[in-house]
Each structure stands twice: as C-alpha cells, then as structure tokens.
Design a protein around this motif. Structure first.
Motif, PDB file in Angstrom:
ATOM      1  N   VAL A  53      18.943  12.554  33.940  1.00 32.04           N
ATOM      2  CA  VAL A  53      20.288  12.024  34.164  1.00 32.04           C
ATOM      3  C   VAL A  53      20.281  10.505  34.043  1.00 32.04           C
ATOM      4  N   ILE A  54      19.256   9.891  34.618  1.00 33.82           N
ATOM      5  CA  ILE A  54      19.155   8.427  34.546  1.00 33.82           C
ATOM      6  C   ILE A  54      18.852   7.991  33.115  1.00 33.82           C
ATOM      7  N   THR A  55      17.905   8.672  32.484  1.00 39.52           N
ATOM      8  CA  THR A  55      17.538   8.318  31.111  1.00 39.52           C
ATOM      9  C   THR A  55      18.755   8.351  30.188  1.00 39.52           C
ATOM     10  N   ARG A  56      19.540   9.420  30.298  1.00 39.56           N
ATOM     11  CA  ARG A  56      20.714   9.542  29.424  1.00 39.56           C
ATOM     12  C   ARG A  56      21.760   8.490  29.743  1.00 39.56           C
ATOM     13  N   ALA A  57      21.970   8.221  31.020  1.00 38.80           N
ATOM     14  CA  ALA A  57      22.952   7.191  31.376  1.00 38.80           C
ATOM     15  C   ALA A  57      22.506   5.833  30.852  1.00 38.80           C
ATOM     16  N   LEU A  58      21.195   5.581  30.899  1.00 41.09           N
ATOM     17  CA  LEU A  58      20.686   4.307  30.385  1.00 41.09           C
ATOM     18  C   LEU A  58      20.806   4.256  28.867  1.00 41.09           C
TER      19      LEU A  58
END
Lengths: 116, 116
Positions: A62-67
């Motif tokens: 989730v964090i990777t995609r948001a970044l």
DNA sequence: CGAATTCGTTTCGGTCCCGTATCATTAAGC
DNA sequence: GCTTAATGATACGGGACCGAAACGAATTCG
C-alpha cells in the motif's frame, strides 16, 4: 485553549476544503495518500516504507503504490539508505512542500469563513 | 468570532483525522467522494447527478461512478424522480448518516487535542 | 405528431489500486 | 562462509476510476 469545533462546523469545514480541492483540479488523493503525505511532511524524518506501513496499520505494498503515484506527481521522492541499503528513505520535494503549504492555507481560509 | 487555525494546526488536524480513518479501516474515500458525500448530507435536497457535477465542476460520469461505489457501501441511495423521470434523486441513508455523524465526531475529537 | 434537448448511464482503452504471495537485495547471526 | 532475517518491490487476478464519446429514455419545442 483547545480548538473548539462543533460537529456541524467540522463537517462543513471538511466539505468546503474538499470542494475547493476538487474544483481547483488538484490531484484527487485518497485518505490513505493524504495520511502518508502529511505524515512525511509533518513528522520528523527519516521515513521508511516499513515505518509508514506500521504508522498507518496497512501493508507495505500500500505504501509502495502510494509512493509510486505521489512520486509521479513529484510530491515525494525515494532514495536508498547508504547506511543500510535495504532501506528506502522517503524525502520531501519542493513541489510537495508547496502543495502541503497551499493545502494548509486552504483549510485556514475555509475555517475563517465558517458560520458559527 | 471565526474559527482561528494556524496553518500548522490545520495540517496537523487533517493528518490526525486521515490517520484515524485509515487505522480504523474506514472506507478509503477520495476527496471527490468525500466532497460528494458531505454535499449530499449537508446541503438541502434535492440532489441530482447534474447538480452535483456542476457543484464540483466535474463530468457526470464522475458522479455516477462515485454514486455506484458509495451506493455499494450503503452510504447513499438513488431513486427516479416521479415528476421528471429523466432525473435521479440522490438520497441519504441511515448508514450514511451514521457514517457522516461519526466522521464529524472524529474531527472534533482530533481538533480538541491539537497542540497550540 | 416529429425533431431537438436534457438526463443519467454505459462503453472504450487505459491507468491505478486492492490483498496476498513471492521476489531480489542486503544485513545479521552463527 | 553459510544460513536466517529484514526490507522494499513485484506478480497476480480483480475491481475502481479516468476522460471522451455514444447511448437510451424522457421531456420539451415547433
């Protein structure tokens, strides 16, 4: 003296701010993305994928995609940690700082014109 | 006396509210969806697709899709207008009212614990 | 009546995001 | 060294969303 808001004022404020963002063609960020962005800009660094995932109680992808998305918007940037090359340090950008600063001003402006 | 917020307080408030929503596994709504939802619950009815599209300055399919998603979440409902059967009237739901009310309480609670 | 307008929805190709599981890379333990 | 652990990214199938265009249904106009 704490900030005293009645629920109807709080909701009206949220509506006016979101309406302003939408009408001004700002990037349509989700609550997750906003939580990540503001955490990066308000909380002291360093910020890592794992740290953000724990803070939001979400999985790392989730964090990777948001970044990925916010990186494409130039709101944040990523750099390998030279001390521990497994880590990725998330850093602020000039564009992101301007975006966050402007966003804060929008909230303040809408708060000032709230009916009592 | 208007609501006086400094930019750093405003941003901190937004962060804390979004963090609370994410951590509590609330639906991850976008700013567009929140703007639509709060407009339906705060502005006087009737609400139509066209009216919301004009208010947000977005195209009609954007409204249709947001209503699809929020309808599946039971946050809003749609009904044909019997006076002009081309129209679709968007109405509030019990679940949506509870969601919005709870959301307002979250904002108020986070505002109260803001540092000065 | 028929033509033009209005309303909301649907379609299209394309992108982003989901959760789960797995991956390569790097570091630490033995 | 070799194994284990940790970090962030990626693959997968599926769903949501994008803007632009076309659509069917309902109404209004001439």
């Amino acid at each position: 003296m704490p900030i005293a808001l009645r629920p109807i004022q709080a909701l009206r404020l949220w509506q006016q701010v979101c309406l302003a963002e939408v009408r001004n063609d700002m990037p349509d960020l989700s609550e997750r993305q906003i939580a990540i962005l503001l955490t990066i800009y308000l909380d002291p660094p360093p910020h890592t994928v794992r740290g953000l995932a724990e803070r939001l109680k979400v999985t790392k992808p989730v964090i990777t995609r948001a970044l990925d998305t916010m990186g494409a918007l130039k709101l944040v940037s990523r750099h390998r940690d030279d001390h521990d090359r497994r880590n990725v340090l998330i850093r602020r950008t000039v564009e992101g700082a301007l975006f966050v600063e402007r966003f804060g001003d929008v909230i303040v402006a809408r708060a000032e014109e709230l009916p009592l």
